[in-house]
Design a protein around this motif. Structure first.
Motif, PDB file in Angstrom:
ATOM      1  N   SER A  95       0.828  -1.213   0.000  1.00  0.00           N
ATOM      2  CA  SER A  95       0.000   0.000   0.000  1.00  0.00           C
ATOM      3  C   SER A  95       0.859   1.259   0.000  1.00  0.00           C
ATOM      4  O   SER A  95       0.522   2.252  -0.658  1.00  0.00           O
ATOM      5  CB  SER A  95      -0.947   0.004   1.201  1.00  0.00           C
ATOM      6  OG  SER A  95      -0.235  -0.132   2.419  1.00  0.00           O
ATOM      7  N   LEU A 116     -10.031  -1.022  -0.426  1.00  0.00           N
ATOM      8  CA  LEU A 116     -10.166  -0.354  -1.717  1.00  0.00           C
ATOM      9  C   LEU A 116      -9.140  -0.904  -2.699  1.00  0.00           C
ATOM     10  O   LEU A 116      -8.089  -1.411  -2.300  1.00  0.00           O
ATOM     11  CB  LEU A 116      -9.996   1.159  -1.535  1.00  0.00           C
ATOM     12  CG  LEU A 116     -11.094   1.840  -0.679  1.00  0.00           C
ATOM     13  CD1 LEU A 116     -10.737   3.296  -0.409  1.00  0.00           C
ATOM     14  CD2 LEU A 116     -12.443   1.755  -1.384  1.00  0.00           C
ATOM     15  N   VAL A 125      -7.634   2.666  -6.809  1.00  0.00           N
ATOM     16  CA  VAL A 125      -8.018   3.724  -5.873  1.00  0.00           C
ATOM     17  C   VAL A 125      -6.801   4.167  -5.070  1.00  0.00           C
ATOM     18  O   VAL A 125      -6.607   5.362  -4.815  1.00  0.00           O
ATOM     19  CB  VAL A 125      -9.144   3.239  -4.936  1.00  0.00           C
ATOM     20  CG1 VAL A 125      -9.437   4.281  -3.860  1.00  0.00           C
ATOM     21  CG2 VAL A 125     -10.406   2.945  -5.733  1.00  0.00           C
ATOM     22  N   GLY A 126      -5.966   3.217  -4.658  1.00  0.00           N
ATOM     23  CA  GLY A 126      -4.760   3.556  -3.915  1.00  0.00           C
ATOM     24  C   GLY A 126      -3.834   4.467  -4.704  1.00  0.00           C
ATOM     25  O   GLY A 126      -3.284   5.435  -4.161  1.00  0.00           O
ATOM     26  N   ALA A 174      -5.425   7.862  -4.860  1.00  0.00           N
ATOM     27  CA  ALA A 174      -5.308   8.483  -3.543  1.00  0.00           C
ATOM     28  C   ALA A 174      -3.913   9.078  -3.374  1.00  0.00           C
ATOM     29  O   ALA A 174      -3.741  10.175  -2.826  1.00  0.00           O
ATOM     30  CB  ALA A 174      -5.585   7.463  -2.443  1.00  0.00           C
ATOM     31  N   SER A 183      -4.750  10.047   1.526  1.00  0.00           N
ATOM     32  CA  SER A 183      -4.067   8.790   1.839  1.00  0.00           C
ATOM     33  C   SER A 183      -4.786   8.037   2.953  1.00  0.00           C
ATOM     34  O   SER A 183      -4.838   6.801   2.954  1.00  0.00           O
ATOM     35  CB  SER A 183      -2.610   9.052   2.236  1.00  0.00           C
ATOM     36  OG  SER A 183      -2.529   9.835   3.404  1.00  0.00           O
ATOM     37  N   TYR A 191      -7.707   5.741   1.828  1.00  0.00           N
ATOM     38  CA  TYR A 191      -7.259   4.456   1.281  1.00  0.00           C
ATOM     39  C   TYR A 191      -6.695   3.558   2.375  1.00  0.00           C
ATOM     40  O   TYR A 191      -7.097   2.384   2.498  1.00  0.00           O
ATOM     41  CB  TYR A 191      -6.205   4.701   0.207  1.00  0.00           C
ATOM     42  CG  TYR A 191      -5.531   3.439  -0.281  1.00  0.00           C
ATOM     43  CD1 TYR A 191      -6.264   2.438  -0.912  1.00  0.00           C
ATOM     44  CD2 TYR A 191      -4.167   3.237  -0.099  1.00  0.00           C
ATOM     45  CE1 TYR A 191      -5.654   1.270  -1.356  1.00  0.00           C
ATOM     46  CE2 TYR A 191      -3.541   2.080  -0.539  1.00  0.00           C
ATOM     47  CZ  TYR A 191      -4.291   1.098  -1.166  1.00  0.00           C
ATOM     48  OH  TYR A 191      -3.696  -0.053  -1.587  1.00  0.00           O
TER      49      TYR A 191
END
Length: 250
Positions: free
Chosen positions: A73, A130, A134-135, A138, A156, A159
């Protein structure tokens, strides 16, 4: 102006506040210091003055979280942050100080509204992880908002909070992502000529106050209720954000 008493009367408390915020409360609200400084100097100067100090505070407080991040992430947010910083740099070149002043003010007010609706439960964040897409986006939003106001936390957070990370992983991700995003911003600020010799000299003068703030933050963490600290923060952001928006449009 940058070296007179009235400037330091505002700059020193603002920098100490940033240290307290990041050192004791893990708060993205440290960007309030840039909003405050933008009242007494140009927006570009305020952003450039605070960036090295925020990076210094990060270095002083990141050791406990080193290597504890959730890399997949964190990597997505960092990759997304690269075009976000680029978009911020292109915008900065294309607009005047009032537009940047308005953006800093708007980010300040929106940050307060975001915190209010989240704490009141008026919106609920996704309980499902998510997607990677989307990450990435974000990260782009975080890179852009961080570039123009040092306020990259909310995109941030949306997410990261969906991933069910531990508190330590979440904080470690935040430290790592914004350390790298800040390095990218520093390169962009230098390329755009936002850094000046005067500002770098001011950084040296104000650096001890940033570290003092971080030390106070660590001590205050167990002594000052979070509710009190954030109430003060939100009042500061609301007042300074509204004033910056007024100055920009008037």
């Amino acid at each position: 102006m940058l070296w007179d008493f009235s400037f330091f009367a505002i700059a020193v408390p603002a920098v100490i506040f940033a240290g307290i915020s990041k050192g004791g409360f893990g708060s993205g609200a440290a960007f309030a210091s840039a909003s405050i400084l933008a009242l007494v100097m140009t927006p570009g100067q305020a952003l450039a003055l605070m960036l090295p100090l925020l990076m210094l505070i990060d270095v002083a407080t990141l050791r406990p979280f080193w290597g504890k991040w959730h890399w997949p992430s964190a990597r997505l947010l960092i990759l997304g942050g690269i075009p976000g910083v680029l978009i911020g740099a292109l915008l900065y070149r294309a607009v005047d100080d009032d537009v940047i002043r308005f953006l800093i003010g708007a980010m300040s007010v929106l940050f307060v509204l975001w915190q209010i609706v989240q704490r009141r439960g008026w919106i609920s964040l996704s309980t499902r992880a998510l997607s990677d897409k989307v990450g990435f986006f974000a990260g782009t939003a975080a890179g852009f908002t961080s570039f123009v106001s040092h306020a990259g936390g909310p995109p941030s957070a949306i997410y990261l909070l969906s991933l069910g990370l531990s508190k330590t992983q979440y904080q470690a991700n935040t430290v790592l992502v914004f350390w790298i995003v800040n390095l990218l911003k520093a390169a962009a600020y230098a390329f755009l000529g936002i850094f000046t010799l005067d500002l770098l000299e001011l950084n040296l003068v104000l650096a001890p106050f940033a570290l003092l703030g971080a030390w106070i933050g660590v001590k205050a963490h167990c002594m000052v209720p979070e509710r009190v600290f954030f109430a003060i923060t939100y009042v500061l952001l609301s007042v300074t954000g509204t004033k910056l928006i007024y100055d920009a449009v008037s």
